[in-house]
Design a protein around this motif. Structure first.
Motif, short mmCIF file in Angstrom:
data_model
loop_
_atom_site.label_atom_id
_atom_site.label_comp_id
_atom_site.label_asym_id
_atom_site.label_seq_id
_atom_site.Cartn_x
_atom_site.Cartn_y
_atom_site.Cartn_z
N ARG A 57 -2.75 -0.70 4.33
CA ARG A 57 -3.85 -1.52 3.80
C ARG A 57 -4.19 -1.15 2.36
O ARG A 57 -4.46 -2.02 1.53
CB ARG A 57 -5.09 -1.34 4.68
CG ARG A 57 -4.91 -1.78 6.13
CD ARG A 57 -4.65 -3.25 6.24
NE ARG A 57 -4.11 -3.63 7.55
CZ ARG A 57 -3.57 -4.78 7.84
NH1 ARG A 57 -3.44 -5.69 6.89
NH2 ARG A 57 -3.13 -5.03 9.04
N GLN A 58 -4.11 0.13 2.05
CA GLN A 58 -4.43 0.58 0.70
C GLN A 58 -3.35 0.14 -0.30
O GLN A 58 -3.66 -0.21 -1.45
CB GLN A 58 -4.56 2.10 0.67
CG GLN A 58 -5.76 2.63 1.45
CD GLN A 58 -5.67 4.12 1.71
OE1 GLN A 58 -4.81 4.82 1.14
NE2 GLN A 58 -6.53 4.63 2.59
N GLY A 83 15.20 -2.33 0.89
CA GLY A 83 13.86 -2.81 1.21
C GLY A 83 13.06 -2.99 -0.08
O GLY A 83 13.62 -3.16 -1.16
N ARG A 84 11.75 -2.96 0.03
CA ARG A 84 10.89 -3.14 -1.14
C ARG A 84 9.95 -1.94 -1.27
O ARG A 84 9.80 -1.13 -0.36
CB ARG A 84 10.06 -4.41 -1.03
CG ARG A 84 10.79 -5.63 -0.55
CD ARG A 84 11.87 -6.11 -1.48
NE ARG A 84 11.39 -6.70 -2.73
CZ ARG A 84 12.17 -7.39 -3.56
NH1 ARG A 84 13.46 -7.56 -3.30
NH2 ARG A 84 11.66 -7.90 -4.68
N ARG A 85 9.32 -1.83 -2.44
CA ARG A 85 8.36 -0.76 -2.68
C ARG A 85 7.18 -0.87 -1.72
O ARG A 85 6.83 -1.95 -1.24
CB ARG A 85 7.84 -0.84 -4.11
CG ARG A 85 8.90 -0.61 -5.18
CD ARG A 85 9.38 0.83 -5.18
NE ARG A 85 10.35 1.08 -6.22
CZ ARG A 85 10.04 1.48 -7.46
NH1 ARG A 85 8.77 1.64 -7.79
NH2 ARG A 85 10.99 1.71 -8.34
N VAL A 86 6.55 0.26 -1.47
CA VAL A 86 5.40 0.27 -0.57
C VAL A 86 4.23 -0.47 -1.20
O VAL A 86 3.55 -1.27 -0.55
CB VAL A 86 5.01 1.72 -0.21
CG1 VAL A 86 3.71 1.73 0.61
CG2 VAL A 86 6.13 2.40 0.56
N THR A 87 3.97 -0.24 -2.47
CA THR A 87 2.83 -0.82 -3.15
C THR A 87 3.17 -2.20 -3.70
O THR A 87 4.21 -2.39 -4.34
CB THR A 87 2.37 0.09 -4.30
OG1 THR A 87 2.05 1.38 -3.78
CG2 THR A 87 1.15 -0.48 -5.00
N GLU A 88 2.30 -3.17 -3.47
CA GLU A 88 2.50 -4.50 -4.01
C GLU A 88 2.42 -4.49 -5.53
O GLU A 88 1.81 -3.60 -6.13
CB GLU A 88 1.45 -5.46 -3.44
CG GLU A 88 0.03 -5.15 -3.89
CD GLU A 88 -1.01 -6.05 -3.25
OE1 GLU A 88 -1.97 -6.42 -3.95
OE2 GLU A 88 -0.86 -6.38 -2.06
N ASN A 89 3.03 -5.46 -6.18
CA ASN A 89 2.95 -5.55 -7.64
C ASN A 89 1.84 -6.52 -8.07
O ASN A 89 1.13 -7.08 -7.23
CB ASN A 89 4.30 -5.94 -8.24
CG ASN A 89 4.78 -7.31 -7.78
OD1 ASN A 89 4.00 -8.21 -7.46
ND2 ASN A 89 6.11 -7.49 -7.77
N ALA A 90 1.71 -6.73 -9.35
CA ALA A 90 0.62 -7.54 -9.87
C ALA A 90 0.84 -9.03 -9.67
O ALA A 90 -0.07 -9.83 -9.91
CB ALA A 90 0.44 -7.25 -11.36
N ASN A 91 2.03 -9.42 -9.21
CA ASN A 91 2.36 -10.83 -9.06
C ASN A 91 2.35 -11.31 -7.61
O ASN A 91 2.93 -12.35 -7.28
CB ASN A 91 3.74 -11.11 -9.67
CG ASN A 91 3.79 -10.81 -11.15
OD1 ASN A 91 2.90 -11.22 -11.90
ND2 ASN A 91 4.82 -10.09 -11.57
N GLY A 92 1.71 -10.54 -6.75
CA GLY A 92 1.67 -10.93 -5.36
C GLY A 92 2.99 -10.78 -4.65
O GLY A 92 3.29 -11.49 -3.68
N GLY A 93 3.79 -9.84 -5.11
CA GLY A 93 5.09 -9.58 -4.51
C GLY A 93 5.38 -8.10 -4.42
O GLY A 93 4.47 -7.27 -4.55
#
Length: 445
Positions: A82-83, A362-372
């Motif tokens: 969630r964080q 896979g992808r990074r744990v933290t979302e980026n600034a573009n909603g991805g």
């Protein structure tokens, strides 16, 4: 002198028809992409021959682009989740719950049904040491089963062909693609490509001249009467990404083209006939993946002597607006796979088929600034079949910041252990000669 004249005639014919494309005709994609490849004799053992009605079948499904495994198998109860993802984190009440900690993306109702029916195994946290975040290089690593610092000439499936399928029909491997995946690159001539059986033949160009069809078909059939030698097989790349050619291994180009023309003619007729034998008995999504699996089902039902099929689904490079894209892709994946399983069960062939998915990372744990999400490392693999040990395999990787490596979750399972399991426990061949060393197989089947 006679032999010299014959050879010059053959070279002239090939130059003015195949190499020169003077007749403005197209030929099957797998043939058109292979003129620069040359064949050597296969060096293998434990040869496996299947008639099309017996033997096990592996379907490899590439989720191209780097699927976000964290929003696929979701740790919905994790505070770290969630964080890290305040905007793209999926609501807990929408998750298709598997345990009180994790569950499937809400769009994956098809996969949830397969899981509940005992036909789906989820291998968690799959990756490799020193992960590479380049689409090209990481795909190559998965396709060749190499270490991240090592460059392999042949693909892991191609090495399976070399080690276990000497003497088999070229269609022992079929890719429902425009070109062969790098994993099919082999020392021997194994593997064909197609997207539609009706297009898998010699076809006229935009403006064929009267009688041209018969002339060109007859010319290629004439090649079949010439003494032939084994050929190297289809060059191509990882789906939609790589375009590297097969290495040249010696031999004469004329022999290669003659051999491939024979394979094209035989396999073309055989595959079109086989695909027409069986009608699909499930409703597939009207998508590229749905159509690919629909075709694979028809070929299996018709008795094509294929051990490995390869299909792909692209679009997983979700740097921006991930929520909508991934929902569409994962919904298509789950629905297509459920239809495929229903179809094979109706045929009575499901007990012979195992499906394995993979994505290059896979992808990074933290979302980026573009909603991805940006390129990451480990992600889950899905195994589908009647004989799989259904459920969750391995532990879900920790999302705690102190447990991450450069923002990525750490892998728990080396992907080559999955390959070893498939090779040894499903395809019934030794994995070490294919993978280069022994990896511990997992209890998948």
């Amino acid at each position: 002198m006679k032999n010299e004249i014959t050879l010059q005639t053959r070279r002239h014919f090939l130059r003015t028809t195949v190499l020169g494309s003077a007749l403005s005709w197209t030929i099957p994609g797998f043939l058109a992409n292979t003129f620069s490849a040359l064949q050597s004799q296969a060096e293998g053992s434990s040869t496996q021959i299947t008639t099309g009605k017996d033997g096990t079948i592996l379907v490899v499904l590439q989720m191209a682009g780097g699927n976000d495994g964290i929003n696929t198998v979701v740790p919905y109860s994790s505070d770290y989740y969630r964080q890290a993802r305040p905007r793209i984190g999926l609501p807990a009440d929408k998750i298709l719950k598997v345990t009180d900690q994790i569950g499937f993306h809400p769009a994956m109702t098809g996969f949830k049904d397969l899981y509940d029916s005992g036909n789906l195994s989820v291998v968690q946290g799959v990756g490799y040491p020193n992960p590479n975040r380049s689409h090209f290089r990481s795909t190559e690593i998965w396709q060749t089963a190499s270490d991240s610092e090592t460059f392999e000439k042949y693909g892991w499936i191609g090495r399976y062909f070399d080690n276990a399928c000497a003497g088999s029909d070229p269609a022992v491997g079929v890719a429902i693609e425009q070109q062969l995946p790098q994993s099919f690159f082999s020392h021997s001539a194994k593997g064909v490509c197609m997207t539609n059986p009706q297009d898998y033949r010699f076809q006229p160009g935009d403006h064929p001249r009267p009688g041209q069809t018969d002339m060109v078909e007859a010319s290629y059939e004439k090649l079949n009467d010439i003494g032939m030698t084994p050929s190297d097989e289809n060059s191509g790349g990882s789906i939609g990404m790589l375009a590297s050619a097969m290495p040249m291994t010696g031999g004469r180009a004329v022999d290669f083209i003659e051999r491939t023309a024979l394979d094209a003619q035989v396999s073309s007729d055989e595959i079109r006939t086989i695909a027409a034998r069986t009608q699909n008995q499930a409703q597939y999504p009207a998508s590229q993946l749905g159509n690919s699996l629909k075709l694979v089902s028809k070929l299996i039902g018709g008795g094509l002597p294929t051990r490995i099929y390869y299909v792909s689904q692209g679009g997983y490079d979700t740097h921006t607006n991930q929520l909508a894209s991934q929902q569409r892709l994962l919904g298509d994946l789950g629905d297509s796979m459920k239809a495929f399983v229903e179809d094979l069960k109706a045929q009575g062939n499901m007990q012979r088929v195992l499906v394995m998915t993979f994505s290059e990372f896979g992808r990074r744990v933290t979302e980026n600034a573009n909603g991805g999400t940006d390129h990451g490392a480990a992600a889950p693999i899905f195994i589908v079949g009647n004989k799989v040990k259904a459920g969750l395999l391995g532990a879900y990787p920790s999302l705690a910041p102190q447990d991450l490596f450069e923002g990525d979750i750490k892998y728990n399972v080396d992907f080559r252990s999955v390959y070893a399991s498939v090779l040894e426990n499903w395809l019934q061949t030794k994995s070490a000669p294919i993978l280069g060393r022994q990896f511990t197989p997992l209890p998948i089947v």
